[in-house]
Design an enzyme around this catalytic site. Structure first.
Site, PDB file in Angstrom:
ATOM      1  CG  ASP A  16      14.356 -64.094  -1.261  1.00 11.56           C
ATOM      2  OD1 ASP A  16      15.021 -64.923  -0.816  1.00 11.56           O
ATOM      3  OD2 ASP A  16      14.234 -62.923  -0.910  1.00 11.56           O
ATOM      4  NE  ARG A  96      10.804 -53.614  -0.222  1.00 11.09           N
ATOM      5  CZ  ARG A  96      11.089 -54.390  -1.589  1.00 11.09           C
ATOM      6  NH1 ARG A  96      10.293 -53.221  -2.424  1.00 11.09           N
ATOM      7  NH2 ARG A  96      12.182 -54.941  -1.770  1.00 11.09           N
ATOM      8  CG  ASP A 125      12.784 -54.580   1.849  1.00 11.23           C
ATOM      9  OD1 ASP A 125      12.997 -53.198   2.093  1.00 11.23           O
ATOM     10  OD2 ASP A 125      12.753 -54.678   1.084  1.00 11.23           O
ATOM     11  CB  SER A 177      19.998 -59.397  -2.810  1.00  8.68           C
ATOM     12  OG  SER A 177      19.210 -59.547  -2.423  1.00  8.68           O
TER      13      SER A 177
END
Length: 405
Positions: A16, A96, A125, A177
């Site tokens: 990404d 995160r 996320d 992923s």
């Protein structure tokens, strides 16, 4: 878009964010892109990251070493709370906020016009990153390419990368992923999108932090973990910081097939998603801590703590780390941990964690009191307790009897 001159990108070097750098320059008037990576113990994933970021158009790359901050201020407080989200040990969730906080700090220092992240519009996320940005830079513009661009799939991302000569460490066949840090590794996508497909645990290259239970040794292995006020302090009698304890337990748990979780979970955005998680050291640490609490916490505290752990996990999962409620729950947890000091021995065998002993100077367990042998406990006194405890039940039954029911 013309007002955006400088963008700070939360950069992992994965699929990404690899394509986001050239995409930003193409779509935001050749803006300056500053990449920021948070080192939370993902290891070799950081290799060659600076060269890659610069070659794809970033003006610079910051790599922030935040592993100990991540473990000490996010992982351990969550573990002390006993917080699990539907069984998931929150490996991505609590990484995160700490990463995003450092991204904000650099964005403010650099005078950036915007912060960009590579989270999809389907996932959790995006919420975790953006709530943290809102907490520390409430006026900062946020760019989320997955909510803007025409790319619709990971295959199309690979097409974009190939067209722009962006090197990738994955292929279309291995395009899971993944998210990795010192605490865990997650796998999503490809065959795992069908809950009817068994994870390919024994396929070479699928598992990275350990082996499947069936591939683990036929001989059990023991480990002793020490805690002080709920914080792990030693393994096998050797004192070490929390991050090194997790590294040690990752090795130990990994080779014994510990900590695999195949879960269909309820995402914050409303859909269900299926993921496979590897958390070998974390699974051991959670288990050991829970065992120690069984002898150190009184019943009422333990039961309420278990209830609040569900809410704590939801806050972490939903990206609400920097909130008054999470801080209040952490204060409660810290109070409960004042006597959670002692040692736990566990036996690890082919994916199983088996209790093998627990000791604490603060133990509330009395062997003489609980013994089936002779003790000072007056069993005759139980009659009066039962009569009072059962009084509402007995009264109701007597009244119903009088009414002829």
């Amino acid at each position: 878009m013309s007002e955006i001159k400088k963008v700070v990108l939360a950069y992992s070097g994965g699929l990404d964010t690899s394509i986001i750098i050239p995409w930003l320059k193409e779509n935001y008037n050749n803006c300056e892109v500053i990449a920021v990576s948070g080192d939370v113990g993902q290891g070799t994933e950081l290799d060659g990251l600076e060269e890659k970021a610069l070659k794809t158009g970033a003006s610079k790359l910051y790599v922030e070493d935040i592993t100990d901050e991540f473990i000490d201020h996010f992982v351990i407080p969550t573990m002390k709370a006993g917080a699990k989200y539907e069984g998931y040990l929150l490996g991505t969730s609590f990484a995160r906020p700490v990463i995003a906080k450092h991204v904000v700090d650099i964005a403010l220092k650099e005078g950036a016009d915007a912060i960009c992240h590579g989270c999809t519009g389907k996932g959790n996320d995006q919420v975790r990153f953006e709530l943290t940005i809102k907490a520390f830079a409430p006026h900062m513009k946020i760019i989320a390419p997955w909510r803007e661009w025409s790319i619709k799939s990971r295959d199309e991302e690979i097409d974009y990368a190939e067209a722009h000569n962006i090197p990738l460490k994955i292929s279309r066949e291995t395009n899971y992923s993944k998210d990795k840090n010192l605490w865990h590794l997650s796998h999503e996508g490809l065959d795992l999108e069908n809950p009817g497909n068994e994870p390919q645990y024994n396929k070479p290259g699928f598992l990275e932090m350990g082996v499947s239970p069936e591939m683990a040794p036929d001989k059990p292995e023991y480990v002793e973990i020490e805690f002080e006020k709920g914080i792990p302090t030693a393994v096998g009698g050797v004192k070490m910081k929390a991050s090194d304890i997790i590294r040690e337990l990752n090795e130990l748990g990994g080779r014994n097939g510990i900590g695999l979780l195949d879960l269909v979970e309820n995402r914050l955005v409303g859909m269900k998603s299926r993921g496979v998680y590897e958390t070998p050291g974390g699974a051991i640490l959670y288990h050991a801590h829970e065992v120690l609490e069984t002898i150190c916490l009184d019943k009422e505290t333990s039961h309420l703590k278990t209830q609040l752990a569900v809410k704590f996990a939801e806050l972490v999962y939903n990206g609400q780390w920097y909130t008054p409620l999470r801080e209040a729950l952490s204060a409660f947890v810290d109070k409960t941990q004042e006597t959670v000091t002692g040692k736990v021995r566990l036996k690890l065998y082919k994916g199983n964690i088996i209790n093998a002993g627990v000791w604490s100077d603060y133990s509330l367990y009395s062997e003489t009191l609980a013994s089936f042998g002779e003790s000072d406990y007056k069993q005759s006194e139980a009659e009066g307790f039962i009569n009072l405890f059962g009084l509402p039940i007995q009264t109701k039954a007597l009244l119903e009897e009088q009414r002829g029911k």
